[in-house]
Every structure is written in C-alpha cells, then in structure tokens.
Design an enzyme around this catalytic site. Structure first.
Site, PDB file in Angstrom:
ATOM      1  CB  CYS A   1      42.092  41.297  33.666  1.00  0.00           C
ATOM      2  SG  CYS A   1      40.467  40.703  34.137  1.00  0.00           S
TER       3      CYS A   1
ATOM      4  N   GLY B   1      55.760  40.744  39.928  1.00  0.00           N
ATOM      5  CA  GLY B   1      55.109  40.761  38.613  1.00  0.00           C
ATOM      6  C   GLY B   1      53.602  40.665  38.775  1.00  0.00           C
TER       7      GLY B   1
ATOM      8  CG  PHE C   1      45.876  37.336  40.792  1.00  0.00           C
ATOM      9  CD1 PHE C   1      44.638  36.750  41.021  1.00  0.00           C
ATOM     10  CD2 PHE C   1      45.896  38.682  40.443  1.00  0.00           C
ATOM     11  CE1 PHE C   1      43.462  37.481  40.929  1.00  0.00           C
ATOM     12  CE2 PHE C   1      44.729  39.427  40.334  1.00  0.00           C
ATOM     13  CZ  PHE C   1      43.506  38.817  40.586  1.00  0.00           C
TER      14      PHE C   1
ATOM     15  CE1 TYR D   1      37.607  34.324  41.886  1.00  0.00           C
ATOM     16  CE2 TYR D   1      37.487  32.885  39.975  1.00  0.00           C
ATOM     17  CZ  TYR D   1      37.865  33.105  41.284  1.00  0.00           C
ATOM     18  OH  TYR D   1      38.477  32.113  42.007  1.00  0.00           O
ATOM     19  CB  VAL D   2      32.874  39.378  36.008  1.00  0.00           C
ATOM     20  CG1 VAL D   2      31.958  40.510  35.575  1.00  0.00           C
ATOM     21  CG2 VAL D   2      34.307  39.859  36.017  1.00  0.00           C
TER      22      VAL D   2
ATOM     23  N   GLY E   1      49.796  39.502  38.084  1.00  0.00           N
ATOM     24  CA  GLY E   1      49.111  38.303  37.620  1.00  0.00           C
ATOM     25  C   GLY E   1      47.644  38.637  37.445  1.00  0.00           C
TER      26      GLY E   1
ATOM     27  CB  THR F   1      42.191  52.076  26.979  1.00  0.00           C
ATOM     28  OG1 THR F   1      41.789  51.848  25.632  1.00  0.00           O
ATOM     29  CG2 THR F   1      43.181  53.217  27.029  1.00  0.00           C
TER      30      THR F   1
HETATM   31  P1  NAD Z   1      35.158  33.033  34.847  1.00  0.00           P
HETATM   32  O1  NAD Z   1      35.897  32.031  34.074  1.00  0.00           O
HETATM   33  O2  NAD Z   1      35.338  33.125  36.331  1.00  0.00           O
HETATM   34  O3  NAD Z   1      33.588  32.847  34.597  1.00  0.00           O
HETATM   35  C1  NAD Z   1      33.022  32.649  33.347  1.00  0.00           C
HETATM   36  C2  NAD Z   1      31.897  31.637  33.476  1.00  0.00           C
HETATM   37  O4  NAD Z   1      31.178  31.581  32.238  1.00  0.00           O
HETATM   38  C3  NAD Z   1      32.362  30.205  33.760  1.00  0.00           C
HETATM   39  O5  NAD Z   1      31.782  29.755  34.970  1.00  0.00           O
HETATM   40  C4  NAD Z   1      31.866  29.393  32.535  1.00  0.00           C
HETATM   41  O6  NAD Z   1      31.431  28.104  32.876  1.00  0.00           O
HETATM   42  C5  NAD Z   1      30.716  30.256  32.063  1.00  0.00           C
HETATM   43  N1  NAD Z   1      30.361  30.043  30.657  1.00  0.00           N
HETATM   44  C6  NAD Z   1      31.181  30.034  29.576  1.00  0.00           C
HETATM   45  N2  NAD Z   1      30.470  29.850  28.456  1.00  0.00           N
HETATM   46  C7  NAD Z   1      29.175  29.724  28.821  1.00  0.00           C
HETATM   47  C8  NAD Z   1      27.968  29.537  28.106  1.00  0.00           C
HETATM   48  N3  NAD Z   1      27.961  29.449  26.776  1.00  0.00           N
HETATM   49  N4  NAD Z   1      26.818  29.450  28.803  1.00  0.00           N
HETATM   50  C9  NAD Z   1      26.828  29.553  30.150  1.00  0.00           C
HETATM   51  N5  NAD Z   1      27.940  29.751  30.888  1.00  0.00           N
HETATM   52  C10 NAD Z   1      29.103  29.844  30.224  1.00  0.00           C
HETATM   53  O7  NAD Z   1      35.492  34.446  34.182  1.00  0.00           O
HETATM   54  P2  NAD Z   1      35.459  35.891  34.873  1.00  0.00           P
HETATM   55  O8  NAD Z   1      36.721  36.132  35.627  1.00  0.00           O
HETATM   56  O9  NAD Z   1      34.149  36.077  35.564  1.00  0.00           O
HETATM   57  O10 NAD Z   1      35.520  36.823  33.596  1.00  0.00           O
HETATM   58  C11 NAD Z   1      34.421  36.969  32.735  1.00  0.00           C
HETATM   59  C12 NAD Z   1      34.684  38.128  31.795  1.00  0.00           C
HETATM   60  O11 NAD Z   1      34.805  39.342  32.552  1.00  0.00           O
HETATM   61  C13 NAD Z   1      35.974  38.027  30.990  1.00  0.00           C
HETATM   62  O12 NAD Z   1      35.743  38.579  29.720  1.00  0.00           O
HETATM   63  C14 NAD Z   1      36.944  38.888  31.767  1.00  0.00           C
HETATM   64  O13 NAD Z   1      37.940  39.431  30.934  1.00  0.00           O
HETATM   65  C15 NAD Z   1      36.047  39.986  32.281  1.00  0.00           C
HETATM   66  N6  NAD Z   1      36.517  40.633  33.501  1.00  0.00           N
HETATM   67  C16 NAD Z   1      37.060  39.918  34.531  1.00  0.00           C
HETATM   68  C17 NAD Z   1      37.445  40.555  35.700  1.00  0.00           C
HETATM   69  C18 NAD Z   1      38.037  39.792  36.847  1.00  0.00           C
HETATM   70  O14 NAD Z   1      38.509  40.422  37.772  1.00  0.00           O
HETATM   71  N7  NAD Z   1      38.030  38.473  36.842  1.00  0.00           N
HETATM   72  C19 NAD Z   1      37.255  41.931  35.838  1.00  0.00           C
HETATM   73  C20 NAD Z   1      36.684  42.638  34.792  1.00  0.00           C
HETATM   74  C21 NAD Z   1      36.317  41.985  33.632  1.00  0.00           C
HETATM   75  C1  UDX Z   2      42.377  44.253  37.200  1.00  0.00           C
HETATM   76  C2  UDX Z   2      41.909  45.717  37.118  1.00  0.00           C
HETATM   77  O1  UDX Z   2      42.467  46.448  38.215  1.00  0.00           O
HETATM   78  C3  UDX Z   2      40.406  45.783  37.163  1.00  0.00           C
HETATM   79  O2  UDX Z   2      39.962  47.124  37.020  1.00  0.00           O
HETATM   80  C4  UDX Z   2      39.864  44.943  36.030  1.00  0.00           C
HETATM   81  O3  UDX Z   2      38.458  44.982  36.056  1.00  0.00           O
HETATM   82  C5  UDX Z   2      40.354  43.518  36.135  1.00  0.00           C
HETATM   83  O4  UDX Z   2      41.788  43.500  36.152  1.00  0.00           O
HETATM   84  P1  UDX Z   2      42.614  42.465  39.136  1.00  0.00           P
HETATM   85  O5  UDX Z   2      43.475  41.749  38.157  1.00  0.00           O
HETATM   86  O6  UDX Z   2      41.510  41.732  39.793  1.00  0.00           O
HETATM   87  O7  UDX Z   2      41.964  43.748  38.462  1.00  0.00           O
HETATM   88  O8  UDX Z   2      43.534  43.049  40.318  1.00  0.00           O
HETATM   89  P2  UDX Z   2      44.557  44.282  40.389  1.00  0.00           P
HETATM   90  O9  UDX Z   2      44.373  44.921  41.701  1.00  0.00           O
HETATM   91  O10 UDX Z   2      44.494  45.159  39.217  1.00  0.00           O
HETATM   92  O11 UDX Z   2      45.972  43.543  40.421  1.00  0.00           O
HETATM   93  C6  UDX Z   2      46.481  42.883  39.290  1.00  0.00           C
HETATM   94  C7  UDX Z   2      47.881  42.401  39.578  1.00  0.00           C
HETATM   95  O12 UDX Z   2      48.786  43.490  39.676  1.00  0.00           O
HETATM   96  C8  UDX Z   2      48.021  41.620  40.879  1.00  0.00           C
HETATM   97  O13 UDX Z   2      48.880  40.526  40.694  1.00  0.00           O
HETATM   98  C9  UDX Z   2      48.624  42.639  41.816  1.00  0.00           C
HETATM   99  O14 UDX Z   2      49.341  42.040  42.859  1.00  0.00           O
HETATM  100  C10 UDX Z   2      49.526  43.402  40.869  1.00  0.00           C
HETATM  101  N1  UDX Z   2      49.843  44.773  41.314  1.00  0.00           N
HETATM  102  C11 UDX Z   2      48.854  45.681  41.489  1.00  0.00           C
HETATM  103  C12 UDX Z   2      51.173  45.137  41.512  1.00  0.00           C
HETATM  104  O15 UDX Z   2      52.086  44.327  41.347  1.00  0.00           O
HETATM  105  N2  UDX Z   2      51.456  46.429  41.891  1.00  0.00           N
HETATM  106  C13 UDX Z   2      50.483  47.366  42.065  1.00  0.00           C
HETATM  107  O16 UDX Z   2      50.825  48.511  42.411  1.00  0.00           O
HETATM  108  C14 UDX Z   2      49.140  46.978  41.861  1.00  0.00           C
END
Ligand code: NAD
Ligand code: UDX
EC number: 1.1.1.22
Length: 463
Positions: A277, A272, A339, A13-14, A274, A223
């Site tokens: 993160c 709540g 979520f 997702y990132v 979800g 933070t």
């Molecule tokens: P994700 O599970 O969607 O993707 C991670 C990917 O990494 C998976 O496809 C997995 O197969 C791959 N992977 C794991 N180990 C590997 C390896 N050794 N070699 C190659 N591929 C490998 O996770 P995500 O949601 O993209 O999150 C990634 C990181 O970014 C996390 O630390 C998360 O906390 C952070 N983050 C997530 C979000 C979000 O909104 N999802 C936002 C900001 C930061």
């Molecule tokens: C969060 C952070 O916002 C983002 O900066 C970070 O990089 C990843 O984690 P995300 O979890 O993708 O992002 O979505 P976010 O919009 O923050 O919502 C998180 C949860 O809080 C959701 O379940 C949302 O429905 C809920 N939420 C959000 C509330 O219940 N009330 C609000 O006012 C805002």
C-alpha cells in the site's frame, strides 16, 4: 433498505478477511466472495481452514465458523453480482507498469472490468461499494460506466476504504478506529450510506462510523497512508543522523512519542517500509497532485518514497562496507522475508531490495522466514528483472529453520520483526558462524547487549 446478500469481487488480502468478518458478525447476510483466480478460490474453500491462502492471526477460525453458513467463495462472478443488493469491489489497484503514468499512477483496469461486468449483469438496482484504494474521483468514472453500459437500473456508488493493516487484519476489522463511508448527498445516496452503516453497526459503535461525501472518503484513504508512511520516513531520516552523532533513534522516538501531539505509534525506525500500500498509494498521490499542476505538493510527498528507497539501500551498503567491502561468495543469512511480521505477504518487502543489492555483489543469500515459501522469494527477485531467473536461483538458498540458515554465515540480517527471532539460542548461532560474526538488525528487535556479550558485532538502525 436492509441488505441480505453481499457480493465481494476480489478474494485477496482485503476482500477475504473483510468479508469473513462481515459474515461472522452478520449471520443474516449471505456473503459471497468471488475471484477470477481459480486457485485462490479453491484455497479459500480448502476443507482445512488452516490452508486458506492468506495467513492472518485469527482468520482461519473465523472462516471455519462462517464458511458454508453465510460465507461462500466462488468463481461464478456473474451469479454473485446478480443475486446481491450490495457489491464490494476489492480488486487490486497496483502501480501502472505501462503507458501514461507508468511507475506512478494506479492501474484501474481491474476496477473498470468490474464496473463493466456489474453493468452487464445487474437486472435490479445495486449499491456498488469501492473497497479498493482508489484515486480521488474514481467514483465518477465507475458511475459513468455503470450508467452508460448498464441495463437501465439505478446504481449508487459508495466509497468505503479499508484501513486494516496486514498481520493484525482480524483485530483491526473487529475493532476498527473508524469506518469511513462516502456517498452522494442525494436522498438515494443517503439511503445507500445508511444501508452500509447498518451492516457495520452490527459490531461497530455508531460514533465510529463516519460518513462523508465520496471525494473526501476516497482522498482520506490516500491521505492516511501518506501520513503513516511519512512518519516512518521521518524517523528513518533521523536514524541516519543518529548514527553520525551518537544519538540513539529508539531513545529519540520514545522522547518525541511521549508528546501527545506526536504520539508513539509508527515511529519505529527500520530497514524501510514495505507492503502493497504505502509506496503505491503515495506514488498515486504524487501523480494526482502533478496532474492538477500542484508540483510542490507532489514533490513534498515524493520525498517519503525517496527517503524509503535510501533507507533500504543504506542498509545493504552498510552490510557490504562492514564486511570489509566485499561480500562476494559470502553467505549472508536473512531472518525474515515478509514485509512485516505475522503475514505471508512479501509485496514491496525491503528484504527483496536488500537481497537484490547483495546479489549484485555476488553474496549468497540464505533465507529463513516462518511463512514465506522459496517459490515466492524467487518470484519476488525475478520480478525485479535485475538478472536471469537461473542466476537468482543460484544465489538464493532457503531453509525451514533459522539455525540452518545461519550456519556458516558471515553475517545475519534481520529483515522482518518476527517475534521468534528474539528468543533464539544466539550462542548456538554464533558458534556456527564465521568470525567476526556480524548482525545487522534491520528492525532493532534483538538485545544488542546480550549479543555483544556473546561476541557478535551488532549493528542496529540509528544507533
Ligand atoms: P490482492 O491482490 O490480494 O487481491 C485482489 C484480488 O482481486 C485478486 O485475487 C485478483 O485475482 C482479484 N481480481 C482482480 N480483478 C478481478 C476481476 N475483474 N474479477 C474478479 N476478481 C478480480 O489485493 P489486496 O491486497 O486485497 O488489495 C485490494 C485493494 O485493497 C487494493 O486497492 C489495495 O490498495 C486496497 N487495500 C489493501 C490493503 C492491504 O493491506 N493489502 C489494505 C487496505 C486497502
Ligand atoms: C498499511 C496501513 O497501516 C493500513 O492502514 C492500510 O490499510 C494498508 O497499508 P500494512 O502495509 O498492512 O498497512 O502494514 P503497516 O503496519 O502499516 O506497515 C507497513 C510497513 O511499515 C511495514 O513494512 C512495517 O514493517 C513498516 N513500519 C511500520 C515501520 O518500519 N515502522 C513503523 O513504526 C511502522
């Protein structure tokens, strides 16, 4: 130093959206996103961009534009590491499910594997960028692995946490509030920082690109998520008090949000929070604080999670109580499983926990979500290990259409704030339900007056 080739480990997702935007905005840089998960990479390479594995508004168009030009998805991790001057680590860092720190600490095994692989493969100097969210001081561990197991080449480690939110990932990436880059204060560290600043400067104003030391950058990410989640738990705490006192949490949120010191965002009371993160990162923060003996700090932040768990449980309890203290064999229609809206991600979605509680009471859960498959819902329930897969399967009913999901239900529960739910023909839904027809609006998105005029018994959050 000018970057010409980037590798990103982790096509999730990132990694996926972030690299798609970098590739779109930097046509001179070749961006290769690699993953061990062959199916995920195959989906990113699907000829029809609509079939990419992550649903985010605007993402398929960007992938269609850049893929094959300077954006590539591959399972050949070694090759991509070898070719790149800059390697982003964007793998998952979930909560540990075993051993020391189980249920609290971040599991860094995927990060360590990446570091070891980079060290083994790299034959030239590399900049390694922490994109994953990591505990403060992880860069130290990565550096130690790289320096001790590598081929004698130089590594610079940067921290560049990602602040995108799902559902708005593309918009957030195209115009971020800020880009944060932490690096060493040495000359080589500053050079590495500049190289990454110059990548982002292709589309982000330099004033919005913040540079700090590595530890500040790592800790700022935890933070930021702790502060955001804290606001939701704070307003959710007030929602319970509103329900007892006749105050309306939407009105309270509006009133306090107009105070410029507080601000209006992240004050929406809900069933709540979800997502992958908030919970994980706060638990990690709590664990770090405890590991330094800072028990008051740890307890302070842990309350955010305790409150969120309470809010989810409170919602399912309310459904049971309102339905005359029994939901056994009753059909409860769920609108939404993701979520939040505009994503197909269900990680830590409140819907999973509410469904689990109601299945404990032997309710039949009938779900419609515009983007989430039945297989994912089943997997989410099975992951909790509350009961057998077969039992979960028996209690879960899924539909491709909200009207079908609600037909014959005793209650409708809104779990996700998908826009389409607002515009349904609620009279038609009412006519097809058992009476009294209850609505539990876990997102406060529906028009309560209109629903009550139809005959629904409406229950929102915090009013
Ligand atoms: P994700 O599970 O969607 O993707 C991670 C990917 O990494 C998976 O496809 C997995 O197969 C791959 N992977 C794991 N180990 C590997 C390896 N050794 N070699 C190659 N591929 C490998 O996770 P995500 O949601 O993209 O999150 C990634 C990181 O970014 C996390 O630390 C998360 O906390 C952070 N983050 C997530 C979000 C979000 O909104 N999802 C936002 C900001 C930061
Ligand atoms: C969060 C952070 O916002 C983002 O900066 C970070 O990089 C990843 O984690 P995300 O979890 O993708 O992002 O979505 P976010 O919009 O923050 O919502 C998180 C949860 O809080 C959701 O379940 C949302 O429905 C809920 N939420 C959000 C509330 O219940 N009330 C609000 O006012 C805002």
């Amino acid at each position: 130093m000018k970057i010409t080739k980037i590798c990103c480990i982790g096509a999730g997702y990132v990694g996926g959206p972030t690299m798609a935007v970098i590739a779109q905005k930097c046509p001179d840089i070749q961006v290769t996103v690699v993953d061990l998960n062959e199916k995920r990479i195959a989906d990113w390479n699907d000829p029809n961009p609509e079939n990419i594995p992550i649903y985010e508004p605007g993402l398929s168009e960007i992938v269609a534009e850049a893929r094959g030009r300077n954006l590539f998805f591959s399972t050949d991790v070694d090759k991509a590491i070898d070719e790149a001057e800059m390697i982003f680590i964007s793998v998952n860092t979930p909560t540990k499910t075993y051993g020391k720190g189980k249920g609290m600490a971040a599991d860094l095994k995927y990060i360590e594997l990446c570091a070891r692989q980079i060290a083994r493969v790299a034959k030239q100097n590399k900049i390694v960028v922490e994109k994953s969210t990591l505990p403060v001081r992880t860069a130290e561990a990565i550096k130690s692995i790289l320096d001790n197991t590598g081929n004698g080449v130089q590594f610079q480690i940067l921290s560049n946490p990602e602040f995108l939110a799902e559902g708005t990932a593309v918009a957030d990436l195209l115009s971020p509030d800020r880009i944060l880059i932490g690096g060493d204060i040495t000359e080589e560290g500053q050079e590495a920082i500049n190289a990454l600043v110059n990548v982002y400067a292709n589309w982000v104003d330099k004033e919005r690109i913040l540079t700090t030391n590595v530890w500040s950058s790592e800790l700022s990410k935890l933070t930021a998520n702790a502060f955001l989640a804290q606001r939701i738990s704070s307003i959710n705490a007030m929602s319970e008090l509103c329900e007892k006192t006749g105050a309306d949490v939407n009105e309270v949120a509006r009133a306090i949000g107009m105070d410029s010191r507080i601000g209006p965002k992240f004050l929406k009371a809900s069933v709540g929070f979800g997502g992958s993160c908030f919970q994980k990162d706060i638990l990690n923060l709590v664990y770090i604080a405890k590991s330094y003996g800072l028990n008051e700090v740890a307890d302070y932040w842990e309350q955010v999670i305790i409150m969120n768990d309470h809010q989810k449980r409170r919602f399912s309890n309310k459904i049971v109580q309102t339905l005359y203290n029994t939901v056994a064999d009753k059909k409860i229609a769920f609108l939404g499983w993701a979520f939040k809206k505009d994503t197909n991600d269900t990680r830590e979605s409140a819907a999973i926990y509410v469904a689990d509680d109601l299945i404990n009471e032997q309710a039949k859960i009938s779900v419609y979500d515009p983007k989430v498959s039945r297989a994912k819902m089943q997997a989410d329930l099975n992951y909790l290990e509350t009961r057998s897969k077969e039992e979960n399967n028996d209690f879960l009913y899924t539909f491709n259409n909200a009207y079908e999901a609600c037909k014959g239900a005793h209650a409708v529960a809104v779990l996700t704030e998908w826009d389409e739910f607002r515009t349904y023909d609620w009279q038609k839904i009412y006519d097809s339900m058992h009476k009294p027809a209850f609505i539990f609006d876990g997102r406060n998105i529906l028009d309560s007056k209109h629903l009550e005029s139809i005959g629904f018994v409406y229950n929102g959050i915090g009013s």
